[in-house]
Design an enzyme around this catalytic site. Structure first.
Site, PDB file in Angstrom:
ATOM      1  N   ALA A  35       0.804  -1.228   0.000  1.00 20.69           N
ATOM      2  CA  ALA A  35       0.000   0.000   0.000  1.00 20.69           C
ATOM      3  C   ALA A  35       0.833   1.272   0.000  1.00 20.69           C
ATOM      4  CB  ALA A  35      -0.934   0.003   1.211  1.00 20.69           C
ATOM      5  N   THR A  49       2.342   2.461  -2.560  1.00 20.14           N
ATOM      6  CA  THR A  49       2.324   3.086  -3.878  1.00 20.14           C
ATOM      7  C   THR A  49       1.191   2.516  -4.723  1.00 20.14           C
ATOM      8  OG1 THR A  49       3.703   3.607  -5.824  1.00 20.14           O
ATOM      9  CG2 THR A  49       3.886   1.389  -4.921  1.00 20.14           C
ATOM     10  N   GLY A  50       0.887   3.171  -5.836  1.00 21.32           N
ATOM     11  CA  GLY A  50      -0.007   2.627  -6.844  1.00 21.32           C
ATOM     12  C   GLY A  50      -1.408   2.298  -6.381  1.00 21.32           C
ATOM     13  N   ILE A  51      -1.924   1.175  -6.883  1.00 25.28           N
ATOM     14  CA  ILE A  51      -3.288   0.746  -6.587  1.00 25.28           C
ATOM     15  C   ILE A  51      -3.485   0.559  -5.093  1.00 25.28           C
ATOM     16  CG2 ILE A  51      -4.985  -1.093  -6.943  1.00 25.28           C
ATOM     17  CD1 ILE A  51      -3.610  -1.662  -9.624  1.00 25.28           C
ATOM     18  N   GLY A  52      -2.494  -0.022  -4.433  1.00 24.78           N
ATOM     19  CA  GLY A  52      -2.609  -0.270  -2.997  1.00 24.78           C
ATOM     20  C   GLY A  52      -2.781   1.004  -2.199  1.00 24.78           C
ATOM     21  N   SER A 111      -5.145 -10.756 -12.517  1.00 23.76           N
ATOM     22  CA  SER A 111      -4.877 -10.006 -13.740  1.00 23.76           C
ATOM     23  C   SER A 111      -5.542 -10.685 -14.925  1.00 23.76           C
ATOM     24  CB  SER A 111      -3.366  -9.930 -13.988  1.00 23.76           C
ATOM     25  OG  SER A 111      -3.081  -9.437 -15.284  1.00 23.76           O
ATOM     26  N   TYR A 140       4.650 -14.613 -14.323  1.00 21.91           N
ATOM     27  CA  TYR A 140       3.677 -13.670 -13.773  1.00 21.91           C
ATOM     28  C   TYR A 140       2.258 -14.158 -14.039  1.00 21.91           C
ATOM     29  CZ  TYR A 140       0.809  -9.468 -13.399  1.00 21.91           C
ATOM     30  OH  TYR A 140      -0.187  -8.579 -13.069  1.00 21.91           O
TER      31      TYR A 140
END
Length: 316
Positions: A46, A48-51, A174, A199
């Site tokens: 959390a 950075t980014g989406i988190g 994803s 991935y």
């Protein structure tokens, strides 16, 4: 001459159509008005980014939010930003390295000693297309962090989630899971390794884990969902110069982290989703899952293999 004029006008055309394209691609917005005073949430990755955007929204709704981060310094910066934006001082940072089971166990132990409840577990953190490497416990990095790390974390926190029911678990997967396959003879990339496919395999594992977990949690008051956040500008591309180049080239089609957080928030907050536990979502609606992602036999075997690798009892 016509071609030359068309080329010159291309930037202007892009300027006109970009807002429409962006609006279309960012479809799917969490419209829930649910407030979360007294609720406790954990968001992995959390800082950075989406988190970070997910944690910010939960904090805005009044939740006590734990940012579970490998980089504590970045986590503290994110926490201060979230506190300043939301006015919610109950945003905390705790060390969590999903590439090390000792760190995962330490995080869970400290959290359980600190908190009486847990209502939302957002398994958001992940790695993408990194060169072949292993976790502290010898697992291939993608399957180790994206799947096994969150598998163990969920196991360690599950009783607290049950005690706090109704509660929810959201696992970030994803669209790439469609390219994934679970090859049990090559689960760790022992025989063949491709960073991109590794991935995708791990994202398929997220969906299979969600599916099997939902079956086991039926009637417990704990529900679980997997989500595709969309193609989002984030630090996940840090290991791939090709992906960074593609992200820049097709920036019009890339979601912002805030847009990418919407489906996670939808599954965490929307009322009436209980009957859809185990389902996969994208753009705040049910999404199609690959054939292997719907295979209950593979889901059960992956569960058993994961428990064996982590030294956990099969029936939890």
């Amino acid at each position: 001459m016509f071609g030359f004029l068309l080329l010159l006008s291309l930037p202007f055309i892009l300027y006109l159509v970009t807002p429409k394209i962006r609006k279309m691609l960012s479809s799917g917005v969490c419209t829930s008005n649910v407030q979360l005073p007294g609720k406790v949430a954990i968001v992995t990755g959390a800082n950075t980014g989406i988190g970070k955007e997910t944690a910010k929204d939960l904090a805005q709704r009044g939740a006590r939010v734990y940012l579970a981060c490998r980089d504590v310094d970045k986590g503290e910066l994110a926490a201060r930003e979230i506190q300043a934006v939301t006015g919610n001082s109950q945003v905390f940072v705790r060390k969590l390295d999903l590439a090390d089971t000792k760190s995962i166990r330490a995080f869970a132990k400290d959290f359980l000693a600190e908190e009486k409840h847990l209502h939302l577990l957002i398994n958001n953190a992940g790695v993408m297309m990194c060169p072949y490497s292993k976790t502290a416990d010898g697992f291939e990095m993608h399957i180790g962090v994206n799947h096994l790390g969150h598998f163990l974390l969920t196991h360690l926190l599950l009783e607290k989630l049950k005690e706090s029911a109704p509660s929810r678990i959201v696992n970030l997967s994803s669209l790439g899971h469609h390219l994934g396959r679970i090859h049990f003879h090559n689960l760790q990339g022992e025989k063949f390794y491709s960073a991109g496919l590794a991935y995708c395999h791990s994202k398929l594992a997220n969906i299979l884990f969600t599916k099997e977990l939902a079956k086991r949690l039926k009637g417990s008051g704990v529900t679980t969902y997997s989500v595709h956040p969309g193609t989002v500008h984030s630090e996940l591309t840090r290991y791939s110069s090709i992906m960074r180049w593609l992200w820049q080239l097709f920036f019009v089609f890339i979601k912002t982290p805030q847009e990418g957080a919407q489906t996670s928030l939808y599954c965490a907050l929307t009322e009436g989703l209980e009957s859809l536990s185990g389902s996969h979502f994208s753009d705040c609606q049910l999404a199609w899952v690959s054939y292997q992602g719907r295979n209950e036999i593979i889901a059960r075997r992956l569960w058993d293999v994961s428990c064996d690798l982590l030294g956990l009892p099969v029936d939890w």
